[in-house]
Design a protein around this motif. Structure first.
Motif, mmCIF file in Angstrom:
data_model
loop_
_atom_site.group_PDB
_atom_site.id
_atom_site.type_symbol
_atom_site.label_atom_id
_atom_site.label_comp_id
_atom_site.label_asym_id
_atom_site.label_seq_id
_atom_site.Cartn_x
_atom_site.Cartn_y
_atom_site.Cartn_z
ATOM 1 N N PRO A 113 0.872 -1.099 0.005
ATOM 2 C CA PRO A 113 0.114 -0.051 0.031
ATOM 3 C C PRO A 113 0.838 1.226 -0.060
ATOM 4 O O PRO A 113 1.935 1.341 0.730
ATOM 5 C CB PRO A 113 -0.850 -0.192 1.313
ATOM 6 N N VAL A 115 1.431 4.640 1.718
ATOM 7 C CA VAL A 115 0.991 5.347 2.938
ATOM 8 C C VAL A 115 1.745 6.589 2.983
ATOM 9 O O VAL A 115 2.953 6.770 2.611
ATOM 10 C CB VAL A 115 1.340 4.301 3.943
ATOM 11 N N GLU A 116 1.088 7.538 3.311
ATOM 12 C CA GLU A 116 1.571 8.841 3.318
ATOM 13 C C GLU A 116 0.973 9.674 4.670
ATOM 14 O O GLU A 116 -0.221 9.177 5.270
ATOM 15 C CB GLU A 116 0.985 9.759 2.397
ATOM 16 N N GLN A 135 -3.347 10.796 7.843
ATOM 17 C CA GLN A 135 -2.797 9.572 7.481
ATOM 18 C C GLN A 135 -3.557 9.014 6.579
ATOM 19 O O GLN A 135 -4.750 8.685 6.557
ATOM 20 C CB GLN A 135 -2.292 8.650 8.702
ATOM 21 N N THR A 136 -2.983 8.749 5.388
ATOM 22 C CA THR A 136 -3.783 8.021 4.325
ATOM 23 C C THR A 136 -3.099 6.821 3.525
ATOM 24 O O THR A 136 -1.900 6.705 3.578
ATOM 25 C CB THR A 136 -4.088 9.014 2.990
ATOM 26 N N SER A 137 -3.662 5.855 3.064
ATOM 27 C CA SER A 137 -3.247 4.720 2.310
ATOM 28 C C SER A 137 -4.167 4.439 1.298
ATOM 29 O O SER A 137 -5.432 4.507 1.357
ATOM 30 C CB SER A 137 -2.998 3.475 3.442
ATOM 31 N N SER A 139 -4.337 1.024 -1.539
ATOM 32 C CA SER A 139 -3.627 -0.196 -1.609
ATOM 33 C C SER A 139 -3.000 -0.628 -3.143
ATOM 34 O O SER A 139 -1.933 -1.273 -3.369
ATOM 35 C CB SER A 139 -4.825 -1.440 -1.695
#
Length: 415
Positions: A113, A115-116, A135-137, A139
């Protein structure tokens, strides 16, 4: 009768005087005379006259400072040409299609994924709030027909404590340009219920799944952008998730892949059913017996429609030099049909996630230690060798007594 030496002296004086007079009388661009410029140019004119060839004789040697600068430049040219040759020779002992994966850190785990963590971004591009971190992700970024992408969102303070989040809207739409027909819009349901893409309920971690094939975006080809609007800490913000979706499947995998040794290299042979002819780019990751990423093998060639074969090669010298723990494992193979002058520029094949081929423990002597000698490398090395020879000749012609700089190439390198 004046001598040749006195003739040169008078000629030098005459040229210098003419230069001073001409520059003194010539108007500058701003309307001012160039007396200062004339004074600066006079020594140069005198020097040019002094170093000009005399009647029937050779040129007078340049001043010592000018000679040293010329020697420095010629020596640097030799070093630069040699460095270029040696660097190219050293970097191309393995072909582009078979490289150490350490050269491609972004390709090691393509299916992990994304992820940031970024400061909260306000709607309409009105700045950010560093007191709220989002926080975001997602896939995956590239999606083939039938695949789905999971998105997640969570807000925390600078100390890492979770902040309450309310999702106000989440809409996915195809990105179109100019007079293109607008794509359908799809509403996504972000939830914190521990179901679907959400790992745990009630932890302020919201998630949703985008499955274009099950929506009005089933036939959209290109970038699908999901805009999520939310509120946290009394402010409203927006998060964007982009995926590149390919509804057409240009080729599919067919049959069990296998591993062979060919011309001193390790080759993975994968069968494909090609529906659209064209140039295909396929890449696979190779790990050693301990699971350590070792090589990136790439196929870049034209496939005809019908039964096809994709060959991913781990070059013999790469195996010989690095000596990875055997047996090797081919994993995470992905490929696409390259499409020119269009957007998107590719049509994706179904990916092969995880282990694809578990190989055999081949002996090191099975692999060749010969450098790659493809036509492109041979041609470039010949051209770089010419540059080195010309630079060395220029230095020798200027002063044969000056030692030539030693080559920077590793011992044994071919020239």
């Amino acid at each position: 009768m004046p001598t040749k030496r006195s003739t040169l002296a008078w000629a030098a004086a005459g040229i210098a005087a003419a230069a001073v007079l001409a520059l003194a009388l010539w108007p500058a661009s701003g309307g001012e005379t160039t007396a200062a410029g004339a004074a600066a140019a006079a020594p140069q004119a005198a020097q040019a006259a002094a170093t000009a060839p005399g009647p029937g004789g050779p040129a007078i040697p340049p001043p010592a400072g000018e000679r040293q600068e010329r020697l420095r430049l010629l020596t640097e040219q030799v070093r630069h040409a040699d460095h270029t040759w040696c660097s190219y020779a050293a970097s191309t002992v393995y072909p582009l299609a078979s490289r150490p994966i350490a050269e491609h850190p972004d390709q090691v785990h393509p299916n992990r994924p994304v992820v940031e963590t970024n400061p909260m971004r306000f709607e309409g591009g009105r700045g950010t709030d560093p007191k709220v971190l989002v926080q975001t992700s997602q896939s995956r970024v590239f999606m083939v027909a039938g695949e789905a992408a999971a998105f997640s969102l969570r807000a925390i303070d600078p100390q890492g404590a979770a902040l309450p989040v309310v999702i106000t809207s989440a809409v996915a739409r195809g990105v179109t340009f100019g007079a293109s027909r607008p794509a359908a819009q799809v509403t996504l349901q972000f939830a914190d219920d521990g179901l679907g893409a959400d790992p745990a309920a009630g932890d302020s971690h919201f998630a949703a799944v985008l499955a274009p094939a099950q929506t009005g975006l089933a036939q959209f080809n290109g970038t699908i952008r999901t805009e999520v609007r939310y509120s946290a800490a009394g402010r409203t913000g927006v998060v964007l998730f982009d995926v590149i979706y390919s509804p057409e499947v240009p080729a599919t995998w067919a049959g069990a892949p296998r591993e062979i040794i060919e011309d001193g290299s390790l080759v993975y042979v994968l069968k494909a059913d090609v529906r659209q002819a064209g140039r295909y780019i396929v890449s696979g990751r190779v790990d050693d017996a301990n699971g350590k990423p070792f090589a990136l093998a790439t196929f870049n060639d034209v496939l005809r429609a019908g039964p096809g074969e994709v060959r991913l090669t781990v070059f013999g010298k790469l195996l010989h030099d690095k000596a990875p723990a055997m047996p090797l494992v081919l994993r995470d193979v992905e490929g696409y049909l390259l499409k020119e002058d269009t957007d998107p520029d590719r049509a994706l094949m179904p990916r092969l996630e995880g282990r694809v081929v578990a190989g055999k423990p081949h002996a090191p002597k099975s692999f060749s230690d010969a450098e790659w000698n493809g036509e492109e490398r041979t041609r470039h090395l010949a051209e770089f060798a010419k540059d080195v020879a010309l630079a060395r000749k220029a230095l020798a012609d200027f002063d044969p007594s000056v030692p030539q700089p030693p080559s920077q190439c590793a011992p044994g390198a071919v020239k």
